[in-house]
Each structure stands twice: as structure tokens, then as C-alpha cells.
Write an enzyme that holds these catalytic residues in place. Structure first.
Site, PDB file in Angstrom:
ATOM      1  N   GLY A 498       0.838  -1.187   0.000  1.00  0.00           N
ATOM      2  CA  GLY A 498       0.000   0.000   0.000  1.00  0.00           C
ATOM      3  C   GLY A 498       0.869   1.230   0.000  1.00  0.00           C
ATOM      4  O   GLY A 498       2.083   1.139  -0.178  1.00  0.00           O
ATOM      5  N   PHE A 500       1.799   3.090   2.407  1.00  0.00           N
ATOM      6  CA  PHE A 500       2.703   3.277   3.535  1.00  0.00           C
ATOM      7  C   PHE A 500       3.377   1.993   3.983  1.00  0.00           C
ATOM      8  O   PHE A 500       4.153   2.008   4.907  1.00  0.00           O
ATOM      9  CB  PHE A 500       1.937   3.844   4.727  1.00  0.00           C
ATOM     10  CG  PHE A 500       1.247   5.129   4.429  1.00  0.00           C
ATOM     11  CD1 PHE A 500       1.983   6.238   4.058  1.00  0.00           C
ATOM     12  CD2 PHE A 500      -0.129   5.227   4.503  1.00  0.00           C
ATOM     13  CE1 PHE A 500       1.353   7.428   3.787  1.00  0.00           C
ATOM     14  CE2 PHE A 500      -0.769   6.419   4.228  1.00  0.00           C
ATOM     15  CZ  PHE A 500      -0.031   7.516   3.858  1.00  0.00           C
ATOM     16  N   LYS A 517       3.189  -6.461   8.636  1.00  0.00           N
ATOM     17  CA  LYS A 517       3.108  -5.223   7.893  1.00  0.00           C
ATOM     18  C   LYS A 517       4.377  -4.424   8.148  1.00  0.00           C
ATOM     19  O   LYS A 517       4.696  -4.097   9.291  1.00  0.00           O
ATOM     20  CB  LYS A 517       1.898  -4.432   8.380  1.00  0.00           C
ATOM     21  CG  LYS A 517       1.523  -3.297   7.486  1.00  0.00           C
ATOM     22  CD  LYS A 517       0.175  -2.739   7.886  1.00  0.00           C
ATOM     23  CE  LYS A 517      -0.363  -1.843   6.805  1.00  0.00           C
ATOM     24  NZ  LYS A 517      -1.479  -2.393   6.072  1.00  0.00           N
ATOM     25  N   ASP A 618      -9.679   5.203   6.152  1.00  0.00           N
ATOM     26  CA  ASP A 618      -9.274   4.604   4.880  1.00  0.00           C
ATOM     27  C   ASP A 618     -10.013   3.291   4.630  1.00  0.00           C
ATOM     28  O   ASP A 618      -9.401   2.247   4.428  1.00  0.00           O
ATOM     29  CB  ASP A 618      -7.753   4.400   4.862  1.00  0.00           C
ATOM     30  CG  ASP A 618      -7.209   4.250   3.433  1.00  0.00           C
ATOM     31  OD1 ASP A 618      -7.980   4.498   2.474  1.00  0.00           O
ATOM     32  OD2 ASP A 618      -6.038   3.866   3.284  1.00  0.00           O
TER      33      ASP A 618
END
Ligand SMILES: *[C@@H]1O[C@H](CO)[C@@H](O)[C@H](O)[C@H]1NC(C)=O
Ligand SMILES: *[C@@H]1O[C@H](CO)[C@@H](O)[C@H](O)[C@H]1NC(C)=O
Ligand SMILES: *[C@@H]1O[C@H](CO)[C@@H](O)[C@H](O)[C@H]1NC(C)=O
Ligand SMILES: *[C@@H]1O[C@H](CO)[C@@H](O)[C@H](O)[C@H]1NC(C)=O
Ligand SMILES: *[C@@H]1O[C@H](CO)[C@@H](O)[C@H](O)[C@H]1NC(C)=O
Ligand SMILES: *[C@@H]1O[C@H](CO)[C@@H](O)[C@H](O)[C@H]1NC(C)=O
Ligand SMILES: *[C@@H]1O[C@H](CO)[C@@H](O)[C@H](O)[C@H]1NC(C)=O
Ligand SMILES: *[C@@H]1O[C@H](CO)[C@@H](O)[C@H](O)[C@H]1NC(C)=O
Ligand SMILES: *[C@@H]1O[C@H](CO)[C@@H](O)[C@H](O)[C@H]1NC(C)=O
Ligand SMILES: *[C@@H]1O[C@H](CO)[C@@H](O)[C@H](O)[C@H]1NC(C)=O
Ligand SMILES: *[C@@H]1O[C@H](CO)[C@@H](O)[C@H](O)[C@H]1NC(C)=O
Ligand SMILES: *[C@@H]1O[C@H](CO)[C@@H](O)[C@H](O)[C@H]1NC(C)=O
Length: 806
Positions: A498, A500, A517, A618
Site C-alpha cells: 500500500g 505506507f 506489515k 481509509d
């Protein structure tokens, strides 16, 4: 001969039984007027703790608290204190920490209604000073509060109003009250002129020194809630959330200025300020006059002007080679340092230029340093004149939102000392050179040795810290970077990417599958400070429709989050028709309905069911994950907090989200949880229509789903847009178009007219129906679909395409 041990153990056993019975019977939490207790063994037998401390219990609450005379070590001096009534005695409050009393001191709850502590010589050491308040009785409550009541059982005095260095759940810190740490962990005397934590009308502040006090932790108003979600700032008082969920038992301002949260008896559970400050910002991490850089490296400013107090212990601080003398100010100059983040809270002068700032420091005898803080304009900044110089945290260039120039005042080397140096150096040049050579060689060995020692020590320290964090159930686990590297096979299986972060699949040693992540880029640089606190607060959020944060890793600049693994990936892989054989994987109507309800429940929880509202910001199909049974869970909630913690104190200075899913009010007004409702509406529409919001494979007039939706609504042809590639969806087309009403409601341009998520759930469950009288003029879509972050203060680039294609 043989029998003696048996008798002993028999007696010992009897003693144990006896003493445990005695202990069980002895939970007296109330006392009446005219009671006195003498601090001697025959009057009150002591109960001992394995660590050598002793308490003579006066009042106690079963399994929780005790108050009485406490001592440790040689037991020549005693405190009247409230402690945890556990094996390890932790002092939570004491009446006389600056004036300990001796054996045979007396605590007298007088007939006049005053609680008085008298030392053995009869001198009054402490009193509640409540003679004029008609006190009737005293109680130690199950919250650890010693309270005096009157006849009507209303509170007259309570220990909670006189905090020492601890706060208990339910206790509040009011404006003007202070926590002051003790001198050390074994000397309970209150520190003089060192640390304190205080609530002012502006917020929570941690101070050091007294001349005047300097702030090392400033937190203004709203920010208090943001230290982390465990503290609440309410009606002028501070308290931490009284929740068993966190098993947080007390908060203590430590002798070294840290504010720590503990679980009983004494395991550190959280280090509250450090997340925001970093170790280097504690005023004595490197001692006085010393610079602290990232890895807690301590150095002295200006090699000619400052020397280490102790070369082997650089964290002891530095001293000036020539002390400042006020009567020789013309012999003073400044050493200039950049990238030092050292400021106080109140500037001595505002809107001045740097020369004025320096001159003011030269003129003021007590000034030891002039700190100049400015934006882009060096002729106008704030000037801080410091009368004491503690550890100066060094930061990387560009991290701070403003510039800081630190000027340290130093005395010129006097002419007399110059003379000594020059003569001696000319005479003994050879000897000096030889001496220096040998000396520096020895020094080199010492330094290398020390560094190795320090590195090893540092390593053990951080390992210990990680273990501490590991032990708390329900909280995110701290993994080492290496662990995650191994688990993800060196970050080889990428699941997605994504704006970030990249996400990788991994397997832990115990076989548990995880998604890791990896946060990327500068976006998180300024978050570094608060990363841990935010991770902890996100990790405390548990709901079946939210992807659980299992753990994290923070190592150097690497930031990783560990989530539960969701085997069916993200929603976008299941609802869009992408041609070919994929068709058979498309989800049926019942399954989609369940997913929609799951998302709504997850969002409703974030918005409405937590004490602190969380806006996701988001919501899009990529952030909805599906487990093996197609249960949907919202992921990445709270990440906005991670990104948002920027230098300035405004919450929403930047826009964020993904084009196409962003509510129209992003361009103008306040951001509320209704932006998520809007995004939910778009996702819902995509699920119903089986296509992307922006789809350039469509004929140009149909690129934008929202435009198509509006047109079909106007023409009454909604059936046309129900997912064409799914037979099951077509079969239920009428039901699907019915649900499109929910979409319209969620997409109202006026955000106040959108329903809350709990209302959406009620509609989905058929309890209520969609509001009539809706506005069908949906906001126009924007052209690109990219995740972006845009400074709101500058004009958004998409302004010109606001009236884009319909
Ligand atoms: C205090 O007084 C009340 C009534 O006056 C009595 O019931 C109670 O037992 C007394 N408590 C103690 C600890 O003596
Ligand atoms: C302890 O205090 C009680 C009550 O004041 C007194 O009667 C007793 O003599 C004292 N014992 C010792 C050993 O001092
Ligand atoms: C009592 O003193 C010992 C030894 O100094 C120390 O280890 C222990 O922590 C102290 N106990 C308390 C409750 O402070
Ligand atoms: C407790 O205080 C009262 C009133 O001040 C006094 O009369 C009494 O002697 C005191 N008791 C002791 C044991 O000192
Ligand atoms: C007790 O109260 C009186 C009057 O209210 C005050 O003058 C005195 O300083 C107080 N003493 C303490 C120890 O608080
Ligand atoms: C005193 O505190 C105990 C708990 O510590 C509580 O159960 C009791 O009700 C309290 N008594 C009074 C009279 O308030
Ligand atoms: C505790 O610290 C105070 C203040 O520094 C000091 O005066 C006192 O002697 C210390 N007490 C002990 C037992 O070391
Ligand atoms: C806020 O504090 C004031 C003064 O302490 C008190 O009178 C008021 O009741 C408090 N309000 C709430 C909502 O607790
Ligand atoms: C400055 O004052 C100190 C003591 O107050 C004295 O020792 C010193 O000699 C003075 N220096 C000068 C340059 O007057
Ligand atoms: C003091 O030292 C600085 C730097 O070494 C020098 O620039 C300055 O001229 C000196 N001042 C006096 C009065 O000697
Ligand atoms: C800097 O600030 C001063 C004083 O506020 C102002 O006069 C000057 O114009 C500013 N310079 C720039 C380049 O903004
Ligand atoms: C230092 O040396 C200068 C010249 O070299 C001389 O005039 C002065 O008296 C000396 N000062 C002392 C304290 O020796």
C-alpha cells in the site's frame, strides 16, 4: 538426635497454620475515634516480606491493600504508609516520607477527629488537620484510599487528595497537585528540586529542577488523551482508565523521572512518557551539560570547554573547564550547537532575533545557555534562557518542525591559566608527547573495552524489556526484528503493498500464521516517539470484525506490525469481475450480505462502542479482510493515529485516505466518523455492483460508478447495475436494489444526514428502514485512485476536476 528436626518442622507447620488463620481473620478496614496504635512488636506484630521489609498492619483490605507502619532493612525508621497487601510490599502512599518515625511512635485517631502521627519523643510528625470537621470514623477502601468520614458518611479527608509518587485507578490528579518521586527505590524521601509531574490548566507537565523548573514533558490539553488511551483528562483532573482489562494496577513517577505503569506487584507494564520522548529527553539520561544522541551516547559539548565528570561513565555528565564567573561577563562566549531538541515550555522572549537572545543571556548572570527556536525566518524566533542545563537530546536534522540553535555560555580561559599551560608545555614537550601517546593508547583500549561492555549491557537491557512486554496477556507482543525476518523467510512472501507499507506472510515458531506489515518511509519518522504507545492502544482493541494486532517490532528505524493471518485475503479479490475463469470465485448474495454486516459491525465498534472514538479514515475493499469462513474483518484501523502523530498539535492537518472512497467534506470542514460512513457506502456499492468505483475498462461515460449510480437512480434503472457476472446476484436483484437505498443514505453529501454505523446495522437487520427524503445528488467522483496524503493548508490539486465526469 533424630527427632529434633521432626519437632521443629511440626512446630513450624503449626506456626504456619496459626499465622495464616490469624492473617485471614485480621481484615479490619474501619476504625473509630479514640483509637491509638503503638509502633511496637507487642502492640502490632509485623508481617514480613521476602525482600526484608516489614509492615505492622493497622487497617487492611483482603488480598488488596494494607496501611500501617512500614520499614525496610535495619528498621530503625518507619513510614505510616498504604501498600499492596501482597508478598512484595509496594508503597503507594505515605504520610511521612520526609520525616520517618522510630520504634514506639504513635498513630492517634483522636476523639476530636484528627489522625495524628507522633514520634516516640511526642513530637507531631504529621496530621490530617481535621479537628474542625466532625470526623466520625476512618476506612481503608478497596481502592486503596484511606478516608475519614463524618456521621453522615460523607468524606472529610482522603489520602487520594494527597498523592506522593503514585496514582491508583480511580484516583485523580487535580490541577495544582504534584507527583514527586522518591530519592531512590530504597530511600523514600521525596526528591528536592528534581522531578515532578503536575497538572496545570494547560495540561500535564513533567518538570525537572527548581530554578525555575524546566519542562521535559509537555502535553497540552487534547494531547493528554493522546499520550495513550489509558489516561483520561476530564474536568480539570487526570486519571487513568480504571480497567481490569489492562491489569494496570498503579502508575508511579520513578526516581529517574520516568512515569511507569505497573501490574501487581512490581512488573513494569508501560513506560508512558518514553514513547513520546525517547530516552534522551529525560533530563539526566546523560547527566548535566551533556549531549545525548540516539543510542544513548553521551558526549560533552565543546572538547575545550567541557570535560566528562567521569571519563568511564559518560552518563555522569560534564562540567565546564572554567566555571562561569558573573563578575567577568566580558570574558564569556558561546558554543553553538545545532540539532539539539532542548526547549522549555515558556519562552523568555518572543519574536526576537538571535543576537538579542544571546546578548540577553550574556547580561543575565544565571543564564547558562540561550536556546533560539525559529521557523524559516532567523530574525524572528523564540528565546529561552536556561539557568540550568540538563541532558541535551540530539536529533537528526530535519526531524523537528522548527529550527533550534543552542548557545552554551562558556567562560574564556583566563590569562593566568594560559601562562601555566604555555610554560609547562615548552619545557616538557618530549615528555608530554610521549605521555600523550601512551596515554591515548591506554585510553583507546579503555574506550573500546567500555563500548563493548556497554553494547552487551544495552543488549541485555533491551532483551529484558522485551520480556516484560511479552508477559502481559491480551497486549501486543514485542517481537525482535530477527524473529519476524525468520518468520517471513526474509520477507519473501509479499501479500500486498500500500502507500505506507508492504505486507508479508509469515509463520511463527509455534506454527501460527501471521501477516507482517512493514511500515515504510518517512511517514513514520515523527511517529517514532509514540509508536509503542499507539501500538499498545491499537492492540487493546478486540472485536470479531476487526483484524487483531498481535504484535509489533521496533528496531532502529524498522517498524513492523504483526496481524492475525486472514487466509482469504482482501475483499477486492472477491467482488470484482476480472474476466476469464475468475467468475466462479465470485461471491453469492448471502455471503456478500454477511460481509456487509460484518464490516458495519466492525466500524460501529470503532465509532461508537469504545470510550475513545476511532475513525478509520481509509475504508476500502483492500482493507477488508476475509478469514477462511469468509467472515469479514476491518483491518488497519488506528493506523491513521500512527501516521497522524505529527509535530504540530493539530489532529487533522493533513488529508488522508484513498481517492474515490473519500468523503466530500475532506475538502472543507470537520472530519468526523461520517467520513467512514461515506467510504462504507462506496464499498457497499462496489459489492452490490461487482465493479470498481473507477473502472477505465468501461465505456467512458461509465468510468465512475457513482455517476452511473446517480444516473440509474434518476432513470429508475437500478436493476441494470446489479453485478452482472454473478448469477446469484442477478437472482436476488430486487433485494440488491433495495440495499442500494442504504448506499444512497451513506453517500449523503451533507455528512450530518448520513446514518451512524449502528443505524446502518439496524437497517441491515430490518429493524428500521432507510430514511426517505434523501438527496440523490451525490458528490462527484475524483479522477485518480491513489492513496495520498495532502497538506490541507495548501489547495488540493483536484479542485479543478471537482465537476468532473458524471
Ligand atoms: C465502631 O463503632 C461502631 C458503632 O459505634 C461499631 O459497630 C463498630 O464495631 C466499631 N468499629 C470498631 C473497629 O471498633
Ligand atoms: C508496646 O506498646 C504498648 C502500648 O503502648 C505498651 O503497653 C507496651 O509496653 C509496648 N511494648 C514494648 C516492648 O515497648
Ligand atoms: C528493602 O530493601 C531491600 C534491600 O535493600 C530491597 O531489595 C527491597 O526492594 C526493599 N523493599 C522495598 C519494599 O522497598
Ligand atoms: C491521643 O490524642 C488524645 C487527644 O489529643 C490524647 O488525649 C491521648 O492521650 C492521645 N493518645 C496517646 C496514646 O498519645
Ligand atoms: C492546619 O490547619 C490550619 C488552619 O486551617 C493551618 O493554619 C495549618 O497550617 C494546617 N496545618 C497543616 C499541617 O496542614
Ligand atoms: C470500608 O471499606 C470496605 C472496603 O475496604 C468496605 O467494604 C466498607 O463498606 C467500608 N465501610 C464503610 C463504613 O464505608
Ligand atoms: C535519603 O535521602 C535523603 C535526601 O537525599 C537523605 O538526607 C537521607 O539521609 C537518605 N536516607 C537514607 C536512609 O539514606
Ligand atoms: C467538575 O468539577 C467541578 C469542580 O471540581 C465540579 O463542581 C463539577 O461537578 C465537575 N463536573 C463533572 C461533570 O464532574
Ligand atoms: C570574581 O569573583 C570571584 C569571587 O566572587 C573572585 O574570586 C574572582 O577573583 C573575581 N574575578 C575577577 C576577574 O574579578
Ligand atoms: C573569548 O573566547 C572566544 C573564543 O575563543 C573569543 O572569540 C573571544 O574574543 C574571547 N573573548 C575575550 C574577551 O577574550
Ligand atoms: C522576518 O520577521 C521579521 C519580524 O517579524 C519581518 O520584519 C521580516 O520581514 C521577516 N522576513 C521574512 C523573510 O519573512
Ligand atoms: C601571564 O603572562 C603574561 C605575559 O606573558 C604576563 O604579563 C602576566 O603577568 C602573566 N600572568 C601570570 C598570572 O603569571
Amino acid at each position: 538426635m533424630m527427632r529434633t528436626p521432626c519437632i521443629c518442622s511440626f512446630l513450624f507447620g503449626f506456626f504456619l497454620i496459626f499465622s495464616s488463620i490469624a492473617a485471614q481473620l485480621d481484615y479490619v478496614s474501619n476504625a473509630n475515634l479514640s483509637s491509638t496504635w503503638t509502633n511496637n512488636e507487642s502492640s502490632i506484630p509485623s508481617s514480613n516480606s521476602p525482600d526484608g521489609s516489614r509492615i505492622r498492619i493497622i487497617l487492611s483490605v483482603k488480598y488488596r491493600f494494607a496501611c500501617g507502619f512500614f520499614c525496610n532493612g535495619t528498621c530503625t525508621s518507619f513510614l505510616f504508609a498504604i501498600l499492596f497487601n501482597t508478598n512484595d510490599h509496594v508503597i503507594l502512599w505515605s504520610a511521612n516520607r520526609d520525616n520517618p518515625v522510630r520504634e514506639s511512635a504513635i498513630l492517634n485517631f483522636t476523639a476530636a477527629g484528627e489522625l495524628v502521627l507522633q514520634d516516640v519523643d511526642g513530637s507531631t510528625v504529621w496530621t490530617t488537620n481535621t479537628t474542625e470537621k466532625s470526623v466520625a470514623f476512618m476506612n481503608l477502601t478497596d481502592k486503596g484510599n484511606l478516608m475519614l468520614f463524618d456521621n453522615t458518611k460523607s468524606m472529610v479527608w482522603q489520602s487520594f487528595d494527597h498523592p506522593t509518587d503514585c496514582l491508583l485507578p480511580g484516583q485523580k490528579l487535580f490541577q495544582g497537585q504534584k507527583l514527586i518521586p522518591s530519592v531512590s527505590s530504597t530511600n523514600w524521601t521525596a526528591q528536592k528540586d528534581s522531578y515532578s509531574l503536575q497538572l496545570t490548566h494547560e495540561g500535564l507537565f513533567a518538570y525537572v529542577g527548581s530554578n525555575p523548573p524546566q519542562v521535559y514533558f509537555p502535553s497540552f490539553g487534547i494531547d493528554i488523551d493522546m499520550i495513550n488511551s489509558y489516561f483520561k483528562f476530564f474536568n480539570g483532573s487526570l486519571s487513568f482508565v480504571d480497567s481490569m482489562q489492562y491489569s494496570l494496577q498503579y502508575v508511579k513517577l520513578m526516581p529517574d523521572g520516568h512515569l511507569k505503569g505497573f501490574t501487581v506487584p512490581d512488573s513494569v507494564w508501560a513506560d508512558f512518557l518514553t514513547g513520546d520522548l525517547g530516552e534522551c529527553s529525560y533530563p539526566l539520561t546523560c547527566g548535566r551539560n551533556s549531549i545525548c544522541s540516539a543510542e544513548r551516547q553521551c558526549t560533552c559539548p565543546g572538547i575545550d570547554s567541557f570535560r566528562a565528570v567521569n571519563d568511564r561513565k559518560p552518563n555522569m555528565g560534564c562540567f565546564p573547564v572554567t566555571p562561569l564567573t558573573c563578575n567577568a561577563t566580558h570574558d564569556q562566549h558561546f558554543i553553538e550547537l545545532t540539532n539539539i531538541a532542548y526547549i522549555n515550555n515558556i519562552a523568555d522572549m518572543e519574536d526576537v532575533d538571535i543576537e538579542i537572545c544571546k546578548q540577553a543571556c550574556l547580561k543575565k548572570c544565571s543564564c547558562k545557555a540561550a536556546v533560539f527556536e525559529y521557523g524559516s525566518n532567523t530574525t524572528s524566533g523564540r528565546c529561552y534562557l536556561l539557568s540550568e542545563l540538563f541532558t541535551m537530546p540530539s536529533v537528526e536534522a530535519g526531524v523537528l518542525p522548527y529550527n533550534i540553535l543552542t548557545h552554551i555560555k562558556v567562560q574564556n580561559v583566563t590569562s593566568s591559566s594560559m601562562n601555566v599551560t604555555s610554560s609547562s608545555s615548552s619545557r616538557n614537550l618530549v615528555a608530554t608527547v610521549l605521555g600523550y601517546t601512551i596515554g591515548s593508547f591506554v585510553l583507546l583500549i579503555v574506550v573500546v573495552g567500555f563500548i563493548m561492555f556497554a553494547v552487551r549491557k544495552e543488549k541485555t537491557n533491551s532483551e529484558m524489556e522485551e520480556e516484560h512486554l511479552d508477559q502481559v496477556p491480551g497486549m501486543p507482543i514485542r517481537f525482535s526484528y530477527e524473529q519476524l525476518k525468520t518468520a517471513t523467510q526474509n520477507f519473501s512472501k509479499k501479500l500486498g503493498e500500500g502507500g505506507f507499507a508492504s505486507v508479508f506472510k509469515g509463520t511463527l515458531e509455534d506454527g501460527l500464521q501471521i501477516a507482517v506489515k512493514h511500515l515504510q518511509g518517512d511517514v513514520y519518522v515523527h511517529v517514532k516517539k509514540s509508536f509503542m504507545a499507539e501500538v499498545e492502544s491499537i492492540g487493546s482493541i478486540h472485536h470479531v470484525n476487526l483484524v487483531q494486532l498481535k504484535g509489533f517490532s521496533a528496531w532502529k528505524s524498522e517498524r513492523l506490525l504483526v496481524y492475525e493471518f486472514m487466509s482469504n485475503g482482501s475483499l477486492d479479490q472477491w467482488i470484482y469481475y476480472s474476466g476469464g475463469d475468475h467468475q466462479k470465485h465470485l461471491l453469492g448474495w448471502e455471503c456478500r450480505k454477511k460481509i456487509i454486516l460484518d464490516i458495519a459491525k466492525g466500524l460501529a465498534y470503532l465509532h461508537e462502542e469504545r470510550s475513545q472514538k476511532i475513525i478509520h479514515l481509509d475504508i476500502k475493499p483492500q482493507n477488508i479482510l476475509l478469514d477462511s469462513n469468509f467472515n469479514a474483518k476491518v483491518s488497519d484501523f488506528g493506523l491513521s493515529k500512527l501516521i497522524d502523530r505529527n509535530q504540530s498539535r493539530q489532529v487533522m492537518t493533513t488529508m488522508r485516505g484513498t481517492f474515490g472512497y473519500m468523503a466530500p467534506e475532506w475538502l472543507s470542514s470537520v472530519i468526523t466518523e461520517k467520513v467512514d460512513v461515506y467510504s462504507f457506502g462506496i464499498v457497499l456499492l462496489e459489492i452490490l455492483c461487482g465493479r470498481k468505483n473507477l473502472d477505465r475498462s468501461q465505456p467512458e461515460e461509465s468510468w465512475h460508478l457513482l455517476g452511473v449510480f446517480q444516473r440509474c437512480w434518476e432513470q429508475g434503472t437500478l436493476l441494470d447495475i446489479v453485478d452482472r457476472y454473478s448469477e446469484d446476484m442477478q437472482l436476488h436483484a430486487t433485494e440488491v436494489t433495495e440495499m442500494m437505498k442504504v448506499v444512497s443514505w451513506c453517500l449523503q453529501t451533507d455528512f450530518t444526514r448520513r446514518p451512524s454505523m449502528s443505524t446502518v446495522i439496524k437497517v441491515l437487520e430490518g429493524v428500521i428502514s432507510v430514511e426517505s427524503n434523501l438527496d440523490y445528488n451525490f458528490s462527484c467522483p475524483r479522477l485518480q485512485e491513489t492513496t495520498f496524503e495532502h497538506d490541507k493548508s495548501s489547495k488540493p490539486a483536484c479542485d479543478s476536476i471537482l465537476s468532473g465526469p458524471r
